[in-house]
Design a protein around this motif. Structure first.
Motif, PDB file in Angstrom:
ATOM      1  N   LEU A  60      47.086  37.049  41.918  1.00  0.00           N
ATOM      2  CA  LEU A  60      48.076  37.067  40.831  1.00  0.00           C
ATOM      3  C   LEU A  60      48.697  38.455  40.693  1.00  0.00           C
ATOM      4  O   LEU A  60      49.910  38.577  40.469  1.00  0.00           O
ATOM      5  CB  LEU A  60      47.399  36.654  39.521  1.00  0.00           C
ATOM      6  N   ASP A  61      47.860  39.491  40.851  1.00  0.00           N
ATOM      7  CA  ASP A  61      48.410  40.852  40.806  1.00  0.00           C
ATOM      8  C   ASP A  61      49.396  41.075  41.942  1.00  0.00           C
ATOM      9  O   ASP A  61      50.464  41.691  41.744  1.00  0.00           O
ATOM     10  CB  ASP A  61      47.275  41.873  40.888  1.00  0.00           C
ATOM     11  N   ARG A  62      49.033  40.563  43.129  1.00  0.00           N
ATOM     12  CA  ARG A  62      49.960  40.725  44.255  1.00  0.00           C
ATOM     13  C   ARG A  62      51.249  39.952  44.009  1.00  0.00           C
ATOM     14  O   ARG A  62      52.352  40.439  44.312  1.00  0.00           O
ATOM     15  CB  ARG A  62      49.296  40.257  45.551  1.00  0.00           C
ATOM     16  N   THR A  63      51.131  38.736  43.445  1.00  0.00           N
ATOM     17  CA  THR A  63      52.328  37.943  43.157  1.00  0.00           C
ATOM     18  C   THR A  63      53.187  38.637  42.107  1.00  0.00           C
ATOM     19  O   THR A  63      54.425  38.674  42.220  1.00  0.00           O
ATOM     20  CB  THR A  63      51.923  36.546  42.674  1.00  0.00           C
ATOM     21  N   THR A  64      52.514  39.183  41.088  1.00  0.00           N
ATOM     22  CA  THR A  64      53.266  39.906  40.055  1.00  0.00           C
ATOM     23  C   THR A  64      53.992  41.098  40.658  1.00  0.00           C
ATOM     24  O   THR A  64      55.164  41.367  40.342  1.00  0.00           O
ATOM     25  CB  THR A  64      52.301  40.364  38.951  1.00  0.00           C
ATOM     26  N   ALA A  93      28.102  33.641  41.009  1.00  0.00           N
ATOM     27  CA  ALA A  93      28.680  34.767  41.737  1.00  0.00           C
ATOM     28  C   ALA A  93      29.886  34.330  42.559  1.00  0.00           C
ATOM     29  O   ALA A  93      30.889  35.052  42.650  1.00  0.00           O
ATOM     30  CB  ALA A  93      27.619  35.399  42.640  1.00  0.00           C
ATOM     31  N   ALA A  94      29.787  33.126  43.167  1.00  0.00           N
ATOM     32  CA  ALA A  94      30.927  32.622  43.935  1.00  0.00           C
ATOM     33  C   ALA A  94      32.134  32.378  43.032  1.00  0.00           C
ATOM     34  O   ALA A  94      33.274  32.704  43.387  1.00  0.00           O
ATOM     35  CB  ALA A  94      30.539  31.329  44.663  1.00  0.00           C
ATOM     36  N   MET A  95      31.879  31.802  41.854  1.00  0.00           N
ATOM     37  CA  MET A  95      32.978  31.587  40.910  1.00  0.00           C
ATOM     38  C   MET A  95      33.578  32.919  40.464  1.00  0.00           C
ATOM     39  O   MET A  95      34.809  33.038  40.330  1.00  0.00           O
ATOM     40  CB  MET A  95      32.469  30.797  39.706  1.00  0.00           C
ATOM     41  N   GLU A  96      32.716  33.919  40.253  1.00  0.00           N
ATOM     42  CA  GLU A  96      33.224  35.234  39.862  1.00  0.00           C
ATOM     43  C   GLU A  96      34.075  35.832  40.980  1.00  0.00           C
ATOM     44  O   GLU A  96      35.133  36.418  40.726  1.00  0.00           O
ATOM     45  CB  GLU A  96      32.056  36.155  39.533  1.00  0.00           C
ATOM     46  N   SER A  97      33.610  35.666  42.234  1.00  0.00           N
ATOM     47  CA  SER A  97      34.383  36.193  43.357  1.00  0.00           C
ATOM     48  C   SER A  97      35.705  35.445  43.511  1.00  0.00           C
ATOM     49  O   SER A  97      36.744  36.056  43.787  1.00  0.00           O
ATOM     50  CB  SER A  97      33.558  36.084  44.645  1.00  0.00           C
ATOM     51  N   GLU A  98      35.658  34.106  43.339  1.00  0.00           N
ATOM     52  CA  GLU A  98      36.904  33.341  43.411  1.00  0.00           C
ATOM     53  C   GLU A  98      37.869  33.780  42.320  1.00  0.00           C
ATOM     54  O   GLU A  98      39.077  33.931  42.555  1.00  0.00           O
ATOM     55  CB  GLU A  98      36.600  31.847  43.277  1.00  0.00           C
ATOM     56  N   LEU A  99      37.331  33.963  41.108  1.00  0.00           N
ATOM     57  CA  LEU A  99      38.193  34.406  40.015  1.00  0.00           C
ATOM     58  C   LEU A  99      38.773  35.786  40.314  1.00  0.00           C
ATOM     59  O   LEU A  99      39.970  36.030  40.063  1.00  0.00           O
ATOM     60  CB  LEU A  99      37.388  34.443  38.717  1.00  0.00           C
ATOM     61  N   ALA A 100      37.948  36.673  40.871  1.00  0.00           N
ATOM     62  CA  ALA A 100      38.461  37.998  41.226  1.00  0.00           C
ATOM     63  C   ALA A 100      39.541  37.898  42.298  1.00  0.00           C
ATOM     64  O   ALA A 100      40.549  38.621  42.244  1.00  0.00           O
ATOM     65  CB  ALA A 100      37.310  38.885  41.710  1.00  0.00           C
ATOM     66  N   ALA A 101      39.337  36.967  43.269  1.00  0.00           N
ATOM     67  CA  ALA A 101      40.360  36.784  44.301  1.00  0.00           C
ATOM     68  C   ALA A 101      41.653  36.242  43.706  1.00  0.00           C
ATOM     69  O   ALA A 101      42.756  36.672  44.071  1.00  0.00           O
ATOM     70  CB  ALA A 101      39.840  35.839  45.385  1.00  0.00           C
ATOM     71  N   HIS A 102      41.517  35.278  42.744  1.00  0.00           N
ATOM     72  CA  HIS A 102      42.716  34.738  42.095  1.00  0.00           C
ATOM     73  C   HIS A 102      43.431  35.820  41.298  1.00  0.00           C
ATOM     74  O   HIS A 102      44.671  35.889  41.296  1.00  0.00           O
ATOM     75  CB  HIS A 102      42.338  33.576  41.186  1.00  0.00           C
ATOM     76  N   VAL A 103      42.652  36.650  40.607  1.00  0.00           N
ATOM     77  CA  VAL A 103      43.266  37.736  39.841  1.00  0.00           C
ATOM     78  C   VAL A 103      43.983  38.703  40.772  1.00  0.00           C
ATOM     79  O   VAL A 103      45.105  39.150  40.489  1.00  0.00           O
ATOM     80  CB  VAL A 103      42.193  38.461  39.008  1.00  0.00           C
ATOM     81  N   ALA A 104      43.339  39.018  41.912  1.00  0.00           N
ATOM     82  CA  ALA A 104      43.986  39.913  42.871  1.00  0.00           C
ATOM     83  C   ALA A 104      45.262  39.290  43.430  1.00  0.00           C
ATOM     84  O   ALA A 104      46.294  39.962  43.586  1.00  0.00           O
ATOM     85  CB  ALA A 104      43.010  40.245  44.002  1.00  0.00           C
ATOM     86  N   PRO A 109      34.989  30.538  49.140  1.00  0.00           N
ATOM     87  CA  PRO A 109      36.132  29.848  49.747  1.00  0.00           C
ATOM     88  C   PRO A 109      37.384  30.722  49.721  1.00  0.00           C
ATOM     89  O   PRO A 109      37.708  31.353  48.721  1.00  0.00           O
ATOM     90  CB  PRO A 109      36.304  28.608  48.853  1.00  0.00           C
ATOM     91  N   GLY A 110      38.043  30.770  50.879  1.00  0.00           N
ATOM     92  CA  GLY A 110      39.282  31.521  50.954  1.00  0.00           C
ATOM     93  C   GLY A 110      39.102  33.009  51.105  1.00  0.00           C
ATOM     94  O   GLY A 110      40.085  33.755  51.003  1.00  0.00           O
ATOM     95  N   ALA A 111      37.876  33.473  51.346  1.00  0.00           N
ATOM     96  CA  ALA A 111      37.627  34.906  51.488  1.00  0.00           C
ATOM     97  C   ALA A 111      36.493  35.102  52.486  1.00  0.00           C
ATOM     98  O   ALA A 111      35.810  34.152  52.887  1.00  0.00           O
ATOM     99  CB  ALA A 111      37.276  35.547  50.148  1.00  0.00           C
ATOM    100  N   GLU A 112      36.314  36.338  52.903  1.00  0.00           N
ATOM    101  CA  GLU A 112      35.237  36.645  53.829  1.00  0.00           C
ATOM    102  C   GLU A 112      33.882  36.565  53.124  1.00  0.00           C
ATOM    103  O   GLU A 112      33.773  36.831  51.933  1.00  0.00           O
ATOM    104  CB  GLU A 112      35.432  38.051  54.415  1.00  0.00           C
ATOM    105  N   ALA A 113      32.873  36.178  53.898  1.00  0.00           N
ATOM    106  CA  ALA A 113      31.527  36.077  53.344  1.00  0.00           C
ATOM    107  C   ALA A 113      31.015  37.465  52.952  1.00  0.00           C
ATOM    108  O   ALA A 113      31.302  38.465  53.613  1.00  0.00           O
ATOM    109  CB  ALA A 113      30.580  35.433  54.353  1.00  0.00           C
TER     110      ALA A 113
END
Length: 675
Positions: free
Chosen positions: A469-473, A456-467, A391-395
């Motif tokens: 957050l990095d962009r927001t920071t 894997a989807a949860m890991e990808s979502e978490l990686a997207a959230h971390v990315a 969700p929220g990212a490319e397949a």
């Protein structure tokens, strides 16, 4: 108990077949015409052992199955017939050990248990194959005809004297000849009826059952036609068995256990896969242990010169064999799977390997290639694809092999908890479609991979959230830098403004006051003093305006339009302000502040003939400033101000700054506002 009895008959069959080969080789070459065309070596020898083994496997799975017991009995009785026939010929024609009467009796037993009994048993076997039941009640007549033919032939043999029996030169009396003439055709009729029964079963079958029956029907047709061929040839050559007459029947007999085995292994006839698999594993393991133990014992004994205790030598050899077998266990099991399941072992091997790789909790980059490879190998596909939707990212899409391209022909969704997480797709080779079993296998693979897809989807979502957050920071850090830079710039502008608008009036005051102290005329001094007071008041007024900041008091008191007109009047710019009547009203303070700031910043570096337009478009306040020098304004400061109130700025190549800020629905003013 039944299984033990069946395996006992199989063991006796193998022993009798081995003894037959030994006896036959004692008086004639094994590949001579007599051994092959008359005795049936090696076709009949291999066929009897194969039939017994296949029958024992069926009894192991189904204790009372008629097919299993018929195959066991055919193999056992035929092996006894082969052994007694070989012994009889050895005694009568080659002076073998034993009396003439014993040789004759052995030949008589061989004739009773020989080919006619096996053919009658085959006819009954094909009539009840593969489920152990007749096609209908009317087919009982075929069983009766076969048994009558066997009984008639056996009755003809009973009219002969066993001690004087000779397989090669035996003449029956009138009664015996009549029985023989009736028995052979009736057995042939039974075989033909069995062939017709198998063909009718084949026509009414579907799917995998049709594949199973096709092989059994081939066996029935081969044996029936070859037996009829044998009878026809012997009618023309005086009853002599030759290569031409006998080989088709012997080869058909040899093909019978092979076709049954092929139906069992490839099309799961009687569900014997697991039994055969375990038997192969046991045989390979036993063979490895026996050979390894023997080699080690011999080698170690030779090294220590036979003075080592037998117990310790055996213990050492056993331990070494066990240690050596463990690394080979997986290969042994894989070989057993291939032998038992054939090509159907590939899906299970792929699933097993996939399960092992899932246990390593792979990331999406390694999970999807594993899923694609497992799916492709499981159904023998030309290419396969694994898709993970985040969700929220490319397949995320991975293909197997890596050079494959194009969309898959068949897709199976991967779901977990009612949520579709992705899909598994395959493209089959040309000319081959996806079978129902393959489709079920893909669904099983999708179910097995669902949890891994979710992780894997949860890991990808978490990686997207971390990315994110990095962009927001990073954006916050950049915003902080811009705020500091804007504060410094404001201080520098304030300092410059004070120097320009305040100090320019204050600095000359000391010198002018000194000049007043020496003035000659009171009138001149009074006028000079009045000028000094005026300059001082001007400086103080400028300082007062500067201390109010960028936004004048008039902006909060009178609104955006009047504040902009006042700014243009004070600055002496020739800029034009055009206000739409719908926009000539009060707006929220934050909106007015942002628009005023943008206009002032744009006019600071704009052309003297700049133009400002304020209008309402829909629910937005739109401001345009024409004649802006792009390289001389603080674009980022304008962006920050406008985005802080939910607006969007743009600066095009036509030296035009556009700002759109949502302000909601606009009601027409109740009375005109004087400017």
């Amino acid at each position: 108990m039944y299984a033990r009895m069946a395996w006992l008959l199989t063991a006796l069959t193998v022993l009798a077949a081995g003894a037959d080969v030994w006896v036959t080789s004692a008086y004639r070459p094994l590949l001579s015409e007599e051994a092959v065309a008359v005795h049936g070596f090696p076709f009949v020898t291999a066929a009897v052992m194969g039939s017994a083994v296949m029958g024992a496997l069926i009894v192991q799975r189904y204790a009372r199955h008629p097919i299993g017991w018929l195959l066991c009995l055919i193999g056992f009785l035929a092996s006894i017939s082969l052994l007694t026939e070989a012994y009889s010929v050895w005694v009568i024609t080659a002076d073998g050990p034993g009396s003439r009467s014993l040789g004759g009796f052995a030949g008589w037993i061989s004739a009773i248990l020989g080919g006619q009994l096996s053919l009658a048993a085959f006819a009954i076997l094909f009539l009840v194959a593969p489920d152990g039941r007749l096609l209908s009640r009317r087919w009982r007549l075929a069983v009766v005809v076969t048994l009558v033919g066997l009984g008639s032939y056996t009755a003809g043999l009973l009219t002969l004297a066993p001690a004087e029996f000779d397989l090669d030169h035996q003449e029956a009396g009138p009664v015996g000849s009549l029985f023989f003439m009736a028995g052979m055709p009736l057995i042939a009729v039974g075989l033909i009826a069995a062939m017709v029964s198998m063909v009718r079963r084949l026509w009414g079958s579907r799917g995998e059952q049709r594949q199973q029956l096709r092989l059994i029907a081939v066996a029935a047709v081969l044996i029936a036609l070859s037996f009829v061929f044998l009878i026809v040839v012997q009618l023309f050559n005086g009853g002599v068995q030759t290569w031409t007459a006998s080989l088709p029947l012997f080869a058909s007999y040899f093909c019978l256990p092979l076709l049954f085995a092929f139906a069992v292994l490839r099309y799961r006839l009687f569900d014997l896969d697991l039994i055969i698999n375990r038997a192969v594993v046991l045989a390979l393991g036993t063979g490895f242990a026996a050979i390894g133990y023997t080699v080690l014992v011999v080698a170690v004994a030779a090294l220590v010169n036979t003075r080592t205790s037998g117990f310790w030598l055996s213990l050492l050899a056993t331990a070494l064999v066990a240690l050596a077998f463990q690394p080979l266990r997986r290969q042994v099991v894989r070989l057993a799977n291939r032998l038992a399941y054939g090509a159907r072992a590939l899906p299970y091997e792929a699933l097993s390997e996939f399960s092992r790789r899932l246990a390593e909790t792979p990331s999406p980059t390694s999970l999807l290639p594993a899923v694609a490879e497992a799916a492709g190998r499981a159904v023998s596909a030309q290419s396969s694809t694994a898709v993970l939707r985040v969700p929220g990212a490319e397949a995320i899409v991975k293909v197997w092999p890596a050079t494959a391209n194009g969309a898959p022909e068949y897709e199976v969704p991967v779901r977990h908890g009612g949520v579709t997480l992705g899909s598994i797709g395959v493209t089959m080779p040309k000319g081959r479609g996806l079978r129902a079993a393959d489709e079920r296998l893909l669904h099983d693979l999708a179910d097995q991979a669902a949890l891994a897809f979710r992780n894997a989807a949860m890991e990808s979502e978490l990686a997207a959230h971390v990315a994110a957050l990095d962009r927001t920071t990073g954006a916050l850090a950049e915003s902080r830098r811009r705020i500091i830079a804007a504060d410094d710039a404001a201080r520098y502008r304030l300092e410059a403004a004070i120097s320009r608008e305040v100090l320019s009036h204050v600095q000359p005051l000391p010198e002018r006051l000194n000049s007043l102290s020496v003035a000659r005329s009171g009138t001149a001094a009074s006028a000079e003093l009045e000028q000094l007071v005026t300059r001082t008041n001007t400086a103080l007024e400028s300082l007062r305006e500067l201390t109010r900041g960028v936004f004048p008091t008039q902006l909060a008191r009178a609104g955006l339009t009047r504040a902009l007109r006042s700014h243009l009047a004070r600055s002496g710019l020739a800029a034009t302000l055009s206000v739409d009547p719908a926009a000539d009203r009060r707006f929220p303070p934050r909106v007015e502040t942002a628009v005023y700031f943008c206009c002032v910043e744009a006019l600071r570096a704009g052309s003297p003939a700049a133009r400002i337009d304020l209008r309402i478009v829909g629910a937005d306040l739109v401001v345009q400033v024409r004649g802006v020098a792009r390289d001389e304004i603080d674009v980022q400061a304008i962006v920050d101000r406008v985005e802080a109130v939910g607006g969007s700025p743009s600066l095009d190549d036509l030296r035009r700054l556009s700002v759109s800020i949502p302000v909601g629905a606009v009601e027409p003013p109740s009375a005109p506002v004087a400017v």
